[in-house]
Design a protein around this motif. Structure first.
Motif, short mmCIF file in Angstrom:
data_model
loop_
_atom_site.label_atom_id
_atom_site.label_comp_id
_atom_site.label_asym_id
_atom_site.label_seq_id
_atom_site.Cartn_x
_atom_site.Cartn_y
_atom_site.Cartn_z
N GLU A 205 69.01 -54.95 59.59
CA GLU A 205 68.06 -54.85 60.25
C GLU A 205 67.97 -55.23 61.76
O GLU A 205 67.75 -54.58 62.78
CB GLU A 205 66.77 -55.75 59.62
N ASP A 209 67.71 -53.08 65.26
CA ASP A 209 66.79 -53.50 66.41
C ASP A 209 67.53 -53.44 67.72
O ASP A 209 66.91 -53.10 68.59
CB ASP A 209 66.22 -54.76 66.14
N GLN A 578 63.09 -45.46 62.92
CA GLN A 578 62.88 -46.53 63.82
C GLN A 578 62.11 -46.04 65.05
O GLN A 578 61.41 -46.71 65.55
CB GLN A 578 64.28 -47.27 64.01
#
Length: 582
Positions: A205, A209, A578
């Protein structure tokens, strides 16, 4: 190969419609088991090294027919290491040997929280409930066909009025050393081979990001390698690899192109070594199996190959993809030398890339793929979210025009900068504007050329482009081309100042997709663009293979990058999610 643990959860509560006593009245069928496992439970369990079965109720709550299904059609034949269940709010660990060394194990655990008391099954007596949990660990032994399982049962002793405190449950379990059960050995469904040291990991993750943050800030430079062209060939099946052929709608990878030139121009293979690009197995064998197409087509008694041991479930329909790792620069160099100055290599490249100006190729456009489409749609996706400037730079070592087609179909304007290898010694980068106008970049510091990331994205093709090649100007493809380009030319001085500023890794980040470092020309191009630099805060995404190329990984590690393994389609799909969620 990574370990695979299968988990199957089955519903034993669907017949409990009220608060009545359903002891020995609940149902469970093997049909539920098979339905949960893609209708082939027996085949599904074989795909994993070990499997866990989970239900709410233990087997004693099932009716006789359902219990028979559980013990003889589901929790049978070493399908599952252990059956995990609860409901009775007591810890109970059992193992019953079934023959052939297989033991049917059941671990029943209490709930961690809940009502302090409950009634017995007969409903006439209120009793105190037990609370706690069971933690478990499963280990696969290195290179073995067995594993070990250990449980740590914990419970809350004493009356409900005491402080909530959990202790090792020695009351209901025989614990080794007072804290855990004795290790239980079980047989694996298939032998376990752990991944090699320094093996590639998967993006987590925090990685997504970081990449999305770089995209939002306009600080990401994408570098696309040849293996990007493997995606989108199998329709919805991302794992399916389909042959590239001369008239395919999708472009070839560099290795497919090299193999085609070998077939066309008859590059000799005597005393050569080849390695499968899919599995990259390092074990060397004198000759491949008799049924191997590569053996009959190319190899003689003096040739060697790294055995292409494919996993049984790998969907490979291509004889081309199973064989051969001859560098493109070597095969094209040989093709050029055997052409006797007749431009046969150029003619063949024009056919391969559909630029032979025949009626068949006049209106040809490559089909795109999910990776190319992602970058083509990225500017508008960012603009819709309020992130507009600066636009991205996409660098590619591919010769084909599939990336440009993706931008065209996305109705996204872009600047194209590409290198032109000239026989007249005037090697330089050229700039093609959105209106099609092409001009050489004679002064890399000229800001009036219109190359600006404030206006639109830029595609940089380091080795040239197939829609601008002729007998005097062409691609950087042969060994001689690369020696002139990478050794005798100073790429840094030829690149436009806006591009040099964009690839500055002090301010921006590099994202390599399907880009390998096993070929020396790729390592040199990185050294020319980022001399003596560790590429920190940069990422390399490689497609999943059963055995990663250890040499390639060491090259990446020397640059300060740990390559990540994941399907490139899955990767850009996650990036899309995302960005959509911003």
């Amino acid at each position: 190969m990574a370990s695979k643990l299968g988990v199957v959860g089955l519903n034993t509560s669907f017949l409990q419609l009220d608060n009545g006593n359903y002891n020995k009245r609940l149902g469970l069928s093997s049909r539920q088991f098979h339905a949960a496992c893609l209708r082939e439970g027996d085949k599904w369990v074989e795909k994993h090294h070990a499997n866990l079965l989970m239900t709410h109720h233990p087997s004693i709550w099932l009716d006789s027919s359902s219990k028979d299904h559980l013990e003889n059609l589901i929790h049978t034949s070493n399908y599952f290491v252990v059956h995990l269940c609860g409901h009775e709010h007591e810890t109970r660990y059992t193992g019953v040997e079934q023959g052939s060394g297989w033991i049917r194990r059941t671990m029943q655990a209490p709930s961690l929280f809940g009502l302090e008391t409950c009634f017995t099954d007969q409903g006439n007596q209120e009793v105190q409930r037990s609370h706690g949990y069971v933690a478990s660990k499963i280990e696969f032994n290195n290179g073995e066909k067995e594993g070990n399982m250990i449980h740590w049962p914990r419970y809350r002793p004493g009356s409900p009025n005491r402080a909530f405190r959990l202790e090792a449950d020695n009351v209901n379990n025989d614990l080794s050393g007072g804290i855990y059960t004795s290790p239980a050995t079980f047989k694996l469904r298939k032998p376990f081979a752990p991944p090699p040291k320094n093996s590639s990991s998967c993006p987590d993750e925090s990685h997504y990001d970081d990449v999305v943050k770089a995209i939002k800030e306009g600080a990401l430079v994408a570098i696309l390698g040849s293996e990007v062209n493997l995606y989108g060939r199998g329709g919805q099946d991302d794992d399916e690899v389909i042959d590239w052929e001369l008239h395919s709608k999708f472009p070839p990878t560099s290795r497919e192109l090299a193999l085609h030139l070998i077939q066309k121009f008859g590059l000799p293979h005597k005393s050569k070594k080849f390695r499968c690009p899919l599995c990259s197995v390092n074990d060397e064998h004198e000759l491949p199996p008799k049924e191997c197409w590569f053996r009959d087509e190319f190899l003689d008694e003096n040739a060697y190959i790294y055995c292409p041991r494919m996993e049984s479930d790998t969907k490979v329909k291509s004889k081309h993809m199973i064989v051969g790792r001859s560098p493109l620069h070597s095969s094209s160099q040989y093709a050029n030398l055997t052409s006797d100055g007749s431009n046969k290599l150029l003619e063949e490249l024009e056919k391969i890339f559909h630029v032979d100006k025949s009626n068949e190729s006049k209106d040809f456009e490559y089909q795109t793929n999910p990776v190319l489409d992602f970058f083509a749609h990225l500017p508008k996706s960012l603009k819709a979210k309020g992130f507009t400037l600066p636009y991205p730079l996409i660098i590619t070592t591919n010769y084909d025009t599939a990336l440009e087609v993706a931008f065209k179909r996305a109705n996204q304007e872009y600047d194209l900068v590409f290198y032109m290898n000239s026989v007249k010694g005037k090697d330089q980068f050229l700039h093609r504007k959105p209106n099609g106008e092409i001009a050489p970049i004679t002064d890399p510091n000229d800001l009036s050329l219109g190359i600006s990331f404030e206006e639109r994205p830029v595609i940089l093709k380091l080795y040239g482009t197939t829609d601008h090649m002729n007998e005097n100007e062409g691609l950087v493809i042969t060994e001689d081309n690369f020696i002139e380009y990478l050794v005798e030319r100073n790429i840094d001085r030829l690149l436009h100042v806006s591009l040099k500023d964009k690839i500055n890794i002090e301010r921006n980040h590099l994202l390599f997709l399907g880009f390998g470092l096993s070929d020396w020309n790729h390592r040199i191009i990185l050294h020319r663009l980022w001399p003596n630099q560790q590429l920190k805060n940069c990422w390399s995404i490689q497609r999943v293979v059963s055995t990663p190329d250890q040499l390639d990984q060491k090259f990446w590690n020397s640059l300060g990058i740990e390559p990540l393994q994941i399907s490139l389609k899955t990767y850009v799909d996650e990036l899309t999610k995302q960005i959509d969620s911003l």
